[in-house]
Design a protein around this motif. Structure first.
Motif, PDB file in Angstrom:
ATOM      1  N   LEU A   1       0.653  -0.950  -0.122  1.00 53.27           N
ATOM      2  CA  LEU A   1       0.372   0.096   0.170  1.00 53.27           C
ATOM      3  C   LEU A   1       1.204   1.419  -0.024  1.00 53.27           C
ATOM      4  N   TRP A   2       0.591   2.378  -0.624  1.00 52.68           N
ATOM      5  CA  TRP A   2       1.681   3.779  -1.039  1.00 52.68           C
ATOM      6  C   TRP A   2       0.212   4.733  -0.363  1.00 52.68           C
ATOM      7  N   LEU A   3       0.495   5.591   0.308  1.00 47.74           N
ATOM      8  CA  LEU A   3      -0.629   6.276   1.011  1.00 47.74           C
ATOM      9  C   LEU A   3       0.258   7.836  -0.208  1.00 47.74           C
ATOM     10  N   GLY A   4      -0.574   7.437  -0.614  1.00 49.75           N
ATOM     11  CA  GLY A   4      -0.338   8.669  -1.964  1.00 49.75           C
ATOM     12  C   GLY A   4      -1.189  10.508  -1.978  1.00 49.75           C
ATOM     13  N   GLU A   5      -1.474  10.416  -0.730  1.00 51.85           N
ATOM     14  CA  GLU A   5      -2.089  11.398  -0.116  1.00 51.85           C
ATOM     15  C   GLU A   5      -2.843  12.108   1.526  1.00 51.85           C
ATOM     16  N   PHE A   6      -2.325  12.257   1.799  1.00 52.50           N
ATOM     17  CA  PHE A   6      -2.457  12.714   3.602  1.00 52.50           C
ATOM     18  C   PHE A   6      -2.222  14.350   3.149  1.00 52.50           C
ATOM     19  N   GLY A   7      -2.452  14.922   3.891  1.00 48.40           N
ATOM     20  CA  GLY A   7      -1.650  16.626   3.936  1.00 48.40           C
ATOM     21  C   GLY A   7      -2.876  17.894   4.992  1.00 48.40           C
ATOM     22  N   MET A   8      -2.602  18.857   5.515  1.00 48.71           N
ATOM     23  CA  MET A   8      -3.138  19.913   5.646  1.00 48.71           C
ATOM     24  C   MET A   8      -3.221  20.740   5.729  1.00 48.71           C
ATOM     25  N   GLU A   9      -4.502  21.685   4.964  1.00 51.89           N
ATOM     26  CA  GLU A   9      -4.288  23.115   5.016  1.00 51.89           C
ATOM     27  C   GLU A   9      -3.841  23.968   5.444  1.00 51.89           C
ATOM     28  N   LEU A  10      -2.950  24.802   4.939  1.00 53.86           N
ATOM     29  CA  LEU A  10      -2.100  25.428   6.416  1.00 53.86           C
ATOM     30  C   LEU A  10      -2.748  26.341   7.024  1.00 53.86           C
ATOM     31  N   THR A  11      -3.768  27.430   6.186  1.00 54.87           N
ATOM     32  CA  THR A  11      -3.984  28.443   6.273  1.00 54.87           C
ATOM     33  C   THR A  11      -4.587  29.156   8.346  1.00 54.87           C
ATOM     34  N   LEU A  12      -5.789  28.092   8.177  1.00 54.28           N
ATOM     35  CA  LEU A  12      -6.188  28.182   9.793  1.00 54.28           C
ATOM     36  C   LEU A  12      -5.325  28.043  10.777  1.00 54.28           C
ATOM     37  N   ALA A  13      -4.913  26.262  10.147  1.00 53.46           N
ATOM     38  CA  ALA A  13      -4.551  25.871  11.917  1.00 53.46           C
ATOM     39  C   ALA A  13      -2.818  26.457  12.633  1.00 53.46           C
ATOM     40  N   ASP A  14      -3.063  25.767  14.054  1.00 58.94           N
ATOM     41  CA  ASP A  14      -2.183  25.781  14.134  1.00 58.94           C
ATOM     42  C   ASP A  14      -0.495  25.301  13.819  1.00 58.94           C
ATOM     43  N   GLU A  15       0.509  25.738  13.821  1.00 61.86           N
ATOM     44  CA  GLU A  15       2.306  25.609  13.403  1.00 61.86           C
ATOM     45  C   GLU A  15       2.587  23.798  14.074  1.00 61.86           C
ATOM     46  N   GLY A  16       2.064  24.342  15.568  1.00 65.90           N
ATOM     47  CA  GLY A  16       2.490  23.254  16.283  1.00 65.90           C
ATOM     48  C   GLY A  16       2.028  21.396  15.845  1.00 65.90           C
TER      49      GLY A  16
ATOM     50  N   TYR B   1       3.008  12.661  12.776  1.00 66.38           N
ATOM     51  CA  TYR B   1       2.495  10.948  13.751  1.00 66.38           C
ATOM     52  C   TYR B   1       2.627  10.168  11.818  1.00 66.38           C
ATOM     53  N   VAL B   2       1.625  10.845  11.438  1.00 65.29           N
ATOM     54  CA  VAL B   2       1.352   9.773   9.899  1.00 65.29           C
ATOM     55  C   VAL B   2       2.207   9.623   9.182  1.00 65.29           C
ATOM     56  N   ALA B   3       3.415  10.286   8.532  1.00 69.98           N
ATOM     57  CA  ALA B   3       4.813  10.176   8.121  1.00 69.98           C
ATOM     58  C   ALA B   3       5.393   9.053   9.029  1.00 69.98           C
ATOM     59  N   SER B   4       5.729   9.003  10.483  1.00 64.92           N
ATOM     60  CA  SER B   4       6.214   8.027  10.883  1.00 64.92           C
ATOM     61  C   SER B   4       5.539   6.780  10.861  1.00 64.92           C
ATOM     62  N   GLU B   5       4.225   6.822  11.598  1.00 65.73           N
ATOM     63  CA  GLU B   5       3.194   5.391  11.862  1.00 65.73           C
ATOM     64  C   GLU B   5       3.579   4.681  10.289  1.00 65.73           C
ATOM     65  N   SER B   6       3.533   5.997   9.163  1.00 64.99           N
ATOM     66  CA  SER B   6       3.104   4.997   7.849  1.00 64.99           C
ATOM     67  C   SER B   6       4.736   3.819   7.594  1.00 64.99           C
ATOM     68  N   GLU B   7       5.780   4.562   8.017  1.00 67.07           N
ATOM     69  CA  GLU B   7       7.303   3.874   7.920  1.00 67.07           C
ATOM     70  C   GLU B   7       7.218   3.537   8.511  1.00 67.07           C
TER      71      GLU B   7
END
Ligand code: GLC
Length: 347
Positions: A282-297, A305-311
């Motif tokens: 399986l390949w996680l071909g898309e994940f991510g988030m819109e950055l305009t409103l979200a808290d950077e931290g 978390y998503v990247a490391s758990e996938s790895e």
């Protein structure tokens, strides 16, 4: 006459150089015709990024960065080993042909990325009509795949074909439910295999490339060179906060909480089980988030978390996306956003 002379000189030069002991070199972008191995055995991808510009209709909005070698060298240097190119092929298809100038541009983008050492996933993106009416659109879908497969059949196996982005069942004359997706996806695989017997094909998981669609996915058991793309954006209220097309009135920040981690844990558990049971990557071909409103931290923690758990479960990923509203790269500042990039790279 002059051109003839130059051609003859070139021919002599090639013959002389071969007589002097060279082995005919294979362009890095062409596959080795004598290679009998399965490309899946040498697929080496871990971290990728989507270059989402090509999903748009108007060729002029490409922006020059997409054709520049330095874009791809930079992507590679940051630690990505592959890119996903979402392309709305149906916008460039008419009367049995793909638009020639578009294909030239696409060739040059693919060649540049491959030359920079990146694996390229060519993704058929954004064709919404087929979701509500498979019957009226499937012929065109097959024709497009016949043309694309023929066009790239001699390319290096570092070019992968992705059949269809985020198929979903939409109300209409003939909705693209999981059953229909299996039908057209299996047919597209057959079509691709006529000219590309071994190229790695990326199949879609039903219902928007989701983990819950995996249970309904049917693939040919005797074809090892197929992987499956899944996407995760759940919970949407968190990942799409500030995305005006998703919630036009949203102005309140949605903070990261346990429900987000619970969601990711579910995805990872299902993916691990699927790979264990089927032996399919399986390949996680898309994940991510819109950055305009979200808290950077929060963004950093979530992406990390998503990247490391996938790895951890051996599932390669590709971040959505390069330089638009989810962008890891900030085009106005001409620099990578550290709170996105460092999180993805586990730094
Ligand atoms: C899907 C859509 C794309 C959107 C992304 C994030 O890939 O096709 O247009 O930006 O998901 O929502």
């Amino acid at each position: 006459m002059k051109r003839k002379l130059i051609t003859s000189c070139l021919a002599v030069a090639v013959i002389l150089s071969c007589l002097s002991g060279c082995t005919p070199s294979i362009s890095p972008n062409l596959r080795d015709l004598n290679d009998t191995s399965n490309p899946i055995d040498s697929l080496s991808i871990k971290r990728g990024i989507n270059l989402s510009l090509l999903e748009r209709e108007n060729l002029s909005i490409f922006g020059s960065f997409i054709t520049k070698e330095k874009t791809y060298l930079d992507i590679k240097e940051q630690g990505f080993d592959h890119i996903r190119l979402p392309v709305n092929f149906h916008l460039y298809y008419k009367n049995g042909k793909l638009n020639g100038s578009f294909m030239k541009k696409l060739d040059s983008i693919i060649n540049t990325a491959l030359n920079c050492g990146l694996t390229v996933v060519l993704d058929f993106h954004g064709w919404y009509d087929i979701n509500s009416d498979v019957n009226s659109n499937k012929r065109e879908f097959y024709e497009i795949w016949t043309l694309v497969s023929e066009h790239y059949k001699d390319y290096s196996y570092n070019l992968l074909f992705e059949i269809l982005n985020e198929p979903y069942e939409e109300e209409g004359p003939d909705p693209l439910n999981a059953y229909k997706l299996n039908e057209i996806q299996l047919e597209a695989i057959k079509i691709i295999r006529e000219t590309n017997p071994k190229r790695i094909i990326v199949a879609a998981s039903p219902e928007w490339n989701t983990w819950w669609g995996l249970k309904d996915l049917i693939l040919p058991e005797d074809d090892p060179n197929i992987i499956v793309d899944i996407h995760t954006y759940q919970p949407m209220e968190f990942t799409h906060q500030g995305a005006l097309w998703y919630s036009p009135d949203a102005t309140v920040q949605v903070r990261l909480d346990d429900s987000v981690f619970t969601e990711i844990n579910k995805v990872i558990k299902t993916c691990k089980e699927y790979m264990g049971k089927t032996g399919r990557l399986l390949w996680l071909g898309e994940f991510g988030m819109e950055l305009t409103l979200a808290d950077e931290g929060d963004v950093s923690k979530y992406l990390g978390y998503v990247a490391s758990e996938s790895e951890k479960i051996g599932m390669p990923w590709a971040y959505w996306e390069y330089n638009r509203s989810f962008g890891a790269y900030d085009p106005s500042e001409k620099e990578w956003r550290p709170y996105v990039l460092d999180a993805l790279m586990g730094e």
